[in-house]
Write a protein that holds these residues in place. Structure first.
Motif, PDB file in Angstrom:
ATOM      1  N   ASN A 103       0.825  -1.209   0.000  1.00 45.53           N
ATOM      2  CA  ASN A 103       0.000   0.000   0.000  1.00 45.53           C
ATOM      3  C   ASN A 103       0.860   1.261   0.000  1.00 45.53           C
ATOM      4  N   LYS A 104       0.242   2.343  -0.452  1.00 45.75           N
ATOM      5  CA  LYS A 104       0.959   3.590  -0.726  1.00 45.75           C
ATOM      6  C   LYS A 104       1.706   4.127   0.500  1.00 45.75           C
ATOM      7  N   THR A 105       1.073   4.082   1.655  1.00 50.34           N
ATOM      8  CA  THR A 105       1.718   4.607   2.867  1.00 50.34           C
ATOM      9  C   THR A 105       2.991   3.831   3.176  1.00 50.34           C
ATOM     10  N   GLU A 106       2.884   2.531   3.046  1.00 47.36           N
ATOM     11  CA  GLU A 106       4.030   1.674   3.336  1.00 47.36           C
ATOM     12  C   GLU A 106       5.155   1.946   2.327  1.00 47.36           C
ATOM     13  N   ILE A 107       4.773   2.076   1.065  1.00 45.34           N
ATOM     14  CA  ILE A 107       5.772   2.331   0.016  1.00 45.34           C
ATOM     15  C   ILE A 107       6.481   3.661   0.281  1.00 45.34           C
ATOM     16  N   ASP A 108       5.695   4.699   0.555  1.00 46.87           N
ATOM     17  CA  ASP A 108       6.289   6.025   0.811  1.00 46.87           C
ATOM     18  C   ASP A 108       7.300   5.969   1.953  1.00 46.87           C
ATOM     19  N   ALA A 109       6.911   5.317   3.032  1.00 48.58           N
ATOM     20  CA  ALA A 109       7.775   5.269   4.221  1.00 48.58           C
ATOM     21  C   ALA A 109       9.067   4.515   3.907  1.00 48.58           C
ATOM     22  N   LYS A 110       8.907   3.408   3.220  1.00 52.97           N
ATOM     23  CA  LYS A 110      10.054   2.552   2.910  1.00 52.97           C
ATOM     24  C   LYS A 110      11.021   3.258   1.944  1.00 52.97           C
ATOM     25  N   VAL A 111      10.455   3.894   0.910  1.00 57.26           N
ATOM     26  CA  VAL A 111      11.296   4.581  -0.074  1.00 57.26           C
ATOM     27  C   VAL A 111      12.046   5.723   0.604  1.00 57.26           C
ATOM     28  N   GLU A 112      11.346   6.451   1.453  1.00 60.50           N
ATOM     29  CA  GLU A 112      11.977   7.581   2.134  1.00 60.50           C
ATOM     30  C   GLU A 112      13.158   7.097   3.001  1.00 60.50           C
ATOM     31  N   GLU A 113      12.920   6.008   3.699  1.00 60.47           N
ATOM     32  CA  GLU A 113      13.951   5.459   4.589  1.00 60.47           C
ATOM     33  C   GLU A 113      15.204   5.046   3.792  1.00 60.47           C
ATOM     34  N   VAL A 114      14.965   4.365   2.684  1.00 59.18           N
ATOM     35  CA  VAL A 114      16.095   3.861   1.894  1.00 59.18           C
ATOM     36  C   VAL A 114      16.834   5.000   1.191  1.00 59.18           C
ATOM     37  N   LEU A 115      16.094   5.992   0.705  1.00 59.25           N
ATOM     38  CA  LEU A 115      16.756   7.126   0.045  1.00 59.25           C
ATOM     39  C   LEU A 115      17.615   7.894   1.053  1.00 59.25           C
ATOM     40  N   LYS A 116      17.122   7.984   2.260  1.00 61.60           N
ATOM     41  CA  LYS A 116      17.893   8.669   3.294  1.00 61.60           C
ATOM     42  C   LYS A 116      19.192   7.902   3.563  1.00 61.60           C
ATOM     43  N   LEU A 117      19.038   6.602   3.691  1.00 58.48           N
ATOM     44  CA  LEU A 117      20.196   5.741   3.942  1.00 58.48           C
ATOM     45  C   LEU A 117      21.243   5.886   2.835  1.00 58.48           C
ATOM     46  N   MET A 118      20.783   6.015   1.606  1.00 58.09           N
ATOM     47  CA  MET A 118      21.706   6.117   0.470  1.00 58.09           C
ATOM     48  C   MET A 118      22.073   7.571   0.168  1.00 58.09           C
ATOM     49  N   GLN A 119      21.723   8.460   1.067  1.00 61.05           N
ATOM     50  CA  GLN A 119      22.022   9.888   0.917  1.00 61.05           C
ATOM     51  C   GLN A 119      21.475  10.454  -0.394  1.00 61.05           C
ATOM     52  N   LEU A 120      20.214  10.106  -0.661  1.00 63.40           N
ATOM     53  CA  LEU A 120      19.571  10.591  -1.876  1.00 63.40           C
ATOM     54  C   LEU A 120      18.337  11.432  -1.554  1.00 63.40           C
ATOM     55  N   SER A 121      18.132  11.752  -0.274  1.00 63.60           N
ATOM     56  CA  SER A 121      16.958  12.550   0.091  1.00 63.60           C
ATOM     57  C   SER A 121      16.990  13.863  -0.678  1.00 63.60           C
ATOM     58  N   GLY A 122      15.827  14.275  -1.159  1.00 62.73           N
ATOM     59  CA  GLY A 122      15.750  15.527  -1.921  1.00 62.73           C
ATOM     60  C   GLY A 122      15.889  15.305  -3.428  1.00 62.73           C
ATOM     61  N   MET A 123      16.270  14.107  -3.829  1.00 63.11           N
ATOM     62  CA  MET A 123      16.454  13.853  -5.267  1.00 63.11           C
ATOM     63  C   MET A 123      15.316  13.018  -5.856  1.00 63.11           C
ATOM     64  N   GLU A 124      14.223  12.892  -5.074  1.00 63.58           N
ATOM     65  CA  GLU A 124      13.129  12.000  -5.467  1.00 63.58           C
ATOM     66  C   GLU A 124      12.607  12.266  -6.875  1.00 63.58           C
ATOM     67  N   LYS A 125      12.594  13.567  -7.260  1.00 64.94           N
ATOM     68  CA  LYS A 125      11.920  13.908  -8.528  1.00 64.94           C
ATOM     69  C   LYS A 125      12.864  13.931  -9.720  1.00 64.94           C
ATOM     70  N   ARG A 126      14.136  13.655  -9.483  1.00 66.68           N
ATOM     71  CA  ARG A 126      15.075  13.688 -10.614  1.00 66.68           C
ATOM     72  C   ARG A 126      14.939  12.450 -11.487  1.00 66.68           C
ATOM     73  N   TYR A 127      15.357  12.614 -12.737  1.00 67.67           N
ATOM     74  CA  TYR A 127      15.428  11.474 -13.648  1.00 67.67           C
ATOM     75  C   TYR A 127      16.883  10.996 -13.705  1.00 67.67           C
ATOM     76  N   PRO A 128      17.093   9.722 -14.033  1.00 66.48           N
ATOM     77  CA  PRO A 128      18.461   9.191 -14.051  1.00 66.48           C
ATOM     78  C   PRO A 128      19.439  10.052 -14.849  1.00 66.48           C
ATOM     79  N   ASN A 129      18.993  10.599 -16.007  1.00 63.86           N
ATOM     80  CA  ASN A 129      19.949  11.377 -16.809  1.00 63.86           C
ATOM     81  C   ASN A 129      20.272  12.743 -16.203  1.00 63.86           C
ATOM     82  N   GLU A 130      19.638  13.061 -15.075  1.00 67.28           N
ATOM     83  CA  GLU A 130      19.972  14.308 -14.374  1.00 67.28           C
ATOM     84  C   GLU A 130      20.907  14.051 -13.191  1.00 67.28           C
TER      85      GLU A 130
END
Ligand SMILES: Nc1ncnc2c1ncn2[C@@H]1O[C@H](COP(=O)(O)OP(=O)(O)O)[C@@H](O)[C@H]1O
Ligand SMILES: [Mg+2]
Length: 354
Positions: free
Chosen positions: A108-135
């Motif tokens: 479900n969406k809430t679970e996905i959001d929480a999980k993605v946020e946690e992992v992006l933070k861990l990988m030091q990618l917070s704030g880059m959610e809206k970028r595309y790979p070529n950026e």
């Protein structure tokens, strides 16, 4: 041994008539960092893909988390792969790339959001959610690829030469980072590389492979100091392989043209047999004067190379054998002419191949 999470029994794989893997047996412990190391074409990727389920073995058994998976498709094995070329979806943002696997699993969406946020933070990618790979830079794309795998909470994270597209400096910092994350999360990681430095520096255990067979499975130190075959000794670092014979004195000793060498280990059973001894260049000392010590071999210094932290000598003994010797540079004069080799016995190792 701790809990075994991935077990391979007698895995054999052919491509046409050529055998890419020959009866591979391996037990991979949970929460460990395991590296498949070997030259290009030795079967590392094939073995990793067999674990992931992208290739089917011609024979053998695969067990992941106590479940036989030979007939289980990749998406149902609970493994996650990180590829050398990242393989991100170019038309999707970072968020979408990372969330994709969870969406396919109907979380479900809430679970996905929480999980993605946690992992992006861990990988030091917070704030880059809206970028595309070529950026993003290569290093950032690689982080997204790892995040996409981590988000799935896999039984095993599979990484196929994931750093080879990064420049040397970035590669080293990502190595450290990957290892820290693996430890922090208690992940089981199976990592493929042909780079021995990478393998030695990251792994709990290394599987050294050549031509589709495992030559040795051991810790980085075991692989380095106690190579089991000539291939391992030669492939990992540089070494001197010395043909010698075990002779019986008061105790069995190794004899090289009558010069005795004490080698670690018990080799009573090898008396009167020809053996190979691996002696690392950094375990040999060059002395200008003859010393009553372990192995006192007269040599001639052929040439020397100043390499910064060390001096690498090429020397030759009177039997025509060339030796490589590393001397950590103390700022003293570089040696020339005739001298003697002495060996630290605890770092010379008898290879029991024959
Ligand atoms: N899809 C394939 N079709 C045919 N031969 C393959 C295929 N994949 C790998 N091979 C062969 O199998 C051997 C092992 O390849 P691979 O596992 O990719 O080695 P590594 O990853 O260690 O470089 C090589 O000889 C390679 O050419
Ligand atoms: Mg490969």
């Amino acid at each position: 041994m701790g809990q075994v999470i991935v077990e391979l029994k007698n895995i054999t794989k052919f491509f046409g008539a050529s055998k890419a893997l020959d009866e591979i047996n391996l037990q991979i412990e949970k929460e460990k960092f395991i590296t498949f190391l070997g030259p290009s074409g030795c079967g590392k990727t094939t073995l990793l893909r067999i674990i992931a389920g992208f290739y089917e073995p011609d024979a053998g058994e695969i067990t992941i988390n106590n479940r036989r998976v030979e007939n289980v498709p990749p998406y149902d094995r609970n493994t996650a792969m990180v590829f050398q070329e990242y393989a991100l979806f170019p038309h999707m943002t970072v968020y979408q790339n990372v969330a994709y696997g969870l969406e396919v699993k109907n979380k479900n969406k809430t679970e996905i959001d929480a999980k993605v946020e946690e992992v992006l933070k861990l990988m030091q990618l917070s704030g880059m959610e809206k970028r595309y790979p070529n950026e993003m830079s290569g290093g950032q794309q690689q982080r997204v690829a790892v995040a996409r795998a981590l988000v799935m909470d896999p039984h095993a994270l599979l990484l196929d030469e994931p750093l080879s597209n990064l420049d040397a400096q970035l590669r080293e910092s990502v190595r450290v980072e990957l290892r820290l994350i693996q430890k922090k999360l208690g992940l089981t990681a199976i990592y493929v590389t042909h780079d021995q430095q990478e393998a030695l520096s990251m792994s709990d255990m290394i599987v050294v492979m050549n031509k589709g067979v495992i030559h040795q499975f051991g810790t980085p130190k075991e692989i380095y100091f106690c190579p089991r075959t000539r291939f391992v000794a030669d492939f990992i670092g540089s070494t001197n392989l010395v043909d010698a014979r075990v002779v019986k004195e008061d105790i069995p000793v190794v004899s090289y043209h009558g010069i005795h060498l004490q080698v670690k280990g018990n080799y009573e059973a090898l008396v009167d047999q020809d053996v190979v001894v691996s002696i690392r260049p950094e375990c040999i000392k060059i002395n200008k004067v003859s010393k009553e010590s372990n192995f006192n071999l007269p040599i001639k210094i052929l040439h020397s190379m100043f390499l910064g932290e060390k001096v690498r000598y090429h020397v030759e003994d009177s039997y025509g054998k060339e030796w490589r010797v590393d001397s950590f540079d103390s700022g003293e004069e570089i040696l020339e002419g005739s001298a003697y080799l002495n060996i630290q016995s605890e770092k010379s190792h008898l290879i029991q191949e024959q």
